[in-house]
Design an enzyme around this catalytic site. Structure first.
Site, PDB file in Angstrom:
ATOM      1  N   ASP A  75       1.251  -1.062  -0.257  1.00  0.00           N
ATOM      2  CA  ASP A  75      -0.187  -0.479  -0.252  1.00  0.00           C
ATOM      3  C   ASP A  75       0.912   1.425   0.071  1.00  0.00           C
ATOM      4  OD1 ASP A  75      -2.736  -0.941  -0.500  1.00  0.00           O
ATOM      5  OD2 ASP A  75      -2.796  -1.298   1.941  1.00  0.00           O
TER       6      ASP A  75
ATOM      7  N   ARG B 174       2.069   5.465  16.767  1.00  0.00           N
ATOM      8  CA  ARG B 174       1.793   6.251  15.880  1.00  0.00           C
ATOM      9  C   ARG B 174       2.085   8.219  16.389  1.00  0.00           C
ATOM     10  NH1 ARG B 174       1.777   2.370  12.986  1.00  0.00           N
ATOM     11  NH2 ARG B 174       0.166   0.711  12.839  1.00  0.00           N
TER      12      ARG B 174
ATOM     13  N   ASP C 284      -5.302   3.700  12.967  1.00  0.00           N
ATOM     14  CA  ASP C 284      -4.753   4.232  13.229  1.00  0.00           C
ATOM     15  C   ASP C 284      -4.870   6.039  12.302  1.00  0.00           C
ATOM     16  OD1 ASP C 284      -2.835   2.363  15.034  1.00  0.00           O
ATOM     17  OD2 ASP C 284      -2.832   1.431  13.556  1.00  0.00           O
TER      18      ASP C 284
ATOM     19  N   SER D 297      -3.422  -8.684   8.313  1.00  0.00           N
ATOM     20  CA  SER D 297      -3.208  -7.588   8.662  1.00  0.00           C
ATOM     21  C   SER D 297      -2.284  -7.862   9.751  1.00  0.00           C
ATOM     22  CB  SER D 297      -3.839  -6.658   8.619  1.00  0.00           C
ATOM     23  OG  SER D 297      -3.172  -5.771   9.391  1.00  0.00           O
TER      24      SER D 297
HETATM   25  N1  ARG Z   1      -6.375  -2.635  16.631  1.00  0.00           N
HETATM   26  C1  ARG Z   1      -5.488  -1.733  16.960  1.00  0.00           C
HETATM   27  C2  ARG Z   1      -5.409  -0.391  17.108  1.00  0.00           C
HETATM   28  O1  ARG Z   1      -5.804  -0.021  16.863  1.00  0.00           O
HETATM   29  C3  ARG Z   1      -4.244  -2.938  16.132  1.00  0.00           C
HETATM   30  C4  ARG Z   1      -4.275  -2.091  15.458  1.00  0.00           C
HETATM   31  C5  ARG Z   1      -2.837  -2.484  14.247  1.00  0.00           C
HETATM   32  N2  ARG Z   1      -3.062  -2.581  12.625  1.00  0.00           N
HETATM   33  C6  ARG Z   1      -3.020  -3.889  11.668  1.00  0.00           C
HETATM   34  N3  ARG Z   1      -2.804  -3.867  10.833  1.00  0.00           N
HETATM   35  N4  ARG Z   1      -2.769  -5.018  12.737  1.00  0.00           N
HETATM   36  O2  ARG Z   1      -4.162  -0.245  18.572  1.00  0.00           O
END
Ligand code: ARG
Length: 399
Positions: A14, A94, A123, A174
């Protein structure tokens, strides 16, 4: 001259396509920024891919130490666990990446920053709110949210522009990983009833079964060593991920409330994080005065939510930081942990500043507690209830 954008670049499909897309569709010069937060990766190959995709600059920054000291450290002091379970693995990285995006945008006089998040997750919120807080003048771009490509479209786009992506057999998951743990979503995991298959796990494959014990040394709420051997926090976390993870412990399976209103099924592996948080809480139980401990725990859940919701840089978060910092002054000492096949637990704790007083706690002859003090204390403690019982409860409701 084209305007510039700094893109948080992971090296994946991506964000590689995003480089070309920002160039082609938005006529921007793209600076790709890779932040190493301990996710592991072949940085040379990633750099080359960014260049092949059309980036004018690729910057790789090793931010592991900064991530540990400035983001994981406060998380430990505050025992962060979103919804009581999730140690905020992705949520913590982040704001750090946003900080570097802003720094780089200023260095290169860029007008905008960009990330590769979709519109369904948390995110995007964390990146954009953090950027806005740090640099209100910068625009946020989210190509993956805007372009509406399927995975096949993205692969086709990459091939059309000769971006070297290795399209291996599609992993259905993912994954986001950093020093603090690993988050796994999608594929079969989207069925909340389905048990996670073993192949989703990486940090917690069981390879050790012979029990071990070790000590975590804490100074002002931060683990500073293992078995009295000092270690920088980022190394200590890495070491514990290996050590504790090898016992097959540190997995979380949860249904989580995302900020965007979606319930999602998430799997996490965070052996180091969970062992540290368990030990830290245990030491606090020994050293924190009762009222402070209780109020702290209320603020911990607010603080965890703020971080989850993207408010790392916000006035309430900053104010709670001050509270947490003050609370950690006497969180010094040792916690002894034991790992056995499939599990890790605390077996002992000690501290020079412990509030545990043997002469008060014991039923042995050394007992120094003044038992007669209890009589009046208990009478007054129950006085209000006694009055209520005499005048109201006994006469009306019980009658
Ligand atoms: N749900 C978690 C959060 O919002 C993890 C998100 C991580 N992303 C992924 N592509 N697995 O912090």
């Amino acid at each position: 001259m084209n305007k510039k954008v700094v893109l948080a670049y992971s090296g994946g499909l991506d964000t590689s396509v995003a480089i070309k897309w920002l160039q082609e569709e938005m006529s921007l010069e793209v600076i790709a920024l890779c932040i190493d937060v301990g996710q592991g990766g072949d940085w040379e190959a990633i750099k080359n891919r960014a260049i092949a995709a059309g980036a004018s600059e690729v910057i790789v920054t090793d931010a592991q130490e900064e991530f540990a000291n400035d983001f994981i450290g406060p998380a430990i002091k505050s025992n962060v666990l979103y919804e009581g379970k999730y140690p905020l693995v992705s949520s913590l990285s982040r704001p750090l990446i946003a900080k570097h995006l802003v720094k780089t945008a200023r260095k290169f006089s860029a007008d905008s920053v960009a990330h590769g998040c979709t519109g369904k997750g948390n995110d995007q919120i964390r990146f954009e709110v953090a950027t806005t807080a740090l640099a209100p003048e910068l625009a946020n771009l989210a190509p993956v949210r805007s372009w509406g490509f399927s995975r096949e479209d993205a692969i086709e786009y990459a091939q059309r522009f000769g971006i070297p992506i290795t399209v291996t057999k599609k992993s259905p998951y993912s994954i986001d990983q950093n020093l603090w743990g690993r988050a796994i979503e999608a594929g079969i995991l989207e069925d909340p009833w389905a048990q996670p298959p073993e192949d989703v796990f990486d940090l917690t494959k069981k390879t050790s079964s012979e029990p071990i014990e070790f000590i975590l040394n804490f100074e002002q709420g931060i683990p500073v060593g293992i078995d009295n051997v000092k270690m920088p926090l980022y190394q200590l976390v890495k070491h514990l991920n290996k050590l504790v993870g090898s016992f097959g412990w540190g997995r979380i399976d949860m249904i989580e409330n995302r900020r965007v209103g979606i319930k999602s099924r998430e799997i996490y592996e965070a052996p180091g994080a969970l062992a540290i948080l368990m030990a830290h809480k245990d030491l606090e139980a020994l050293n924190l005065e009762r009222d402070l401990a209780h109020e702290k725990s209320r603020l911990e859940s607010i603080y965890s939510e703020l971080i989850y919701d993207g408010f790392w840089y916000s006035p309430l978060k900053q104010s709670i930081d001050s509270f947490m910092e003050t609370s950690q002054k006497y969180i010094n000492g040792q916690v002894r942990l034991r790992c056995e096949s499939g599990t890790c637990f605390v077996v002992g704790r000690r501290s020079d500043q412990s509030l545990y007083d043997y002469t008060l706690a014991t039923y042995d002859p050394q007992d120094a507690f003044v038992h007669t003090d209890a009589e009046g204390f208990v009478r007054l403690w129950g006085l209000g209830v006694q009055t209520w019982a005499k005048r109201q409860w006994n006469n009306t409701e019980k009658a």
